[in-house]
Design a protein around this motif. Sequence first.
Motif: not given
Length: 128
Positions: A81-88, A116-118
């Motif tokens: 919702d803020t700074i990431a295009d993808d997160c796992q 998390m990998a971001v």
Amino acid sequence: MNKQMIWAALLLLGAAAPTFSQSLSALPLRNPHQLPEGYISVQSGISLSIPIADGNDEQQQRDAIKSFYRIAASNCTALLDTIADDCQLNGLSSNTDVINIDGRGPKLTVRGQVTMAVKLKAPAAATK
């Protein structure tokens, strides 16, 4: 009791695994220390302290651990919702303790770390 808590945590983690897949695309992580190109590692610490009421202590512990996992899973949502295009999520640890430091009754404490990998948004996209 410790073995029961470990098994309960493992069981809950397995049941909650679909919740953790909040990534927009699947990331083939070979090892949590090896991130895909363009990704950074983000860590978050979580701590919950819940008074233990008389009654079913084991159920209260299960509920507290579920709350911890829900919060852990929501970390990727907040990043997306803020700074990431993808997160796992690629790492998760937790500890539970029952303490009575202040004399006001026992409290269940759940502490843990989420890794998390971001993939960060482009700088202009992150400010919108």
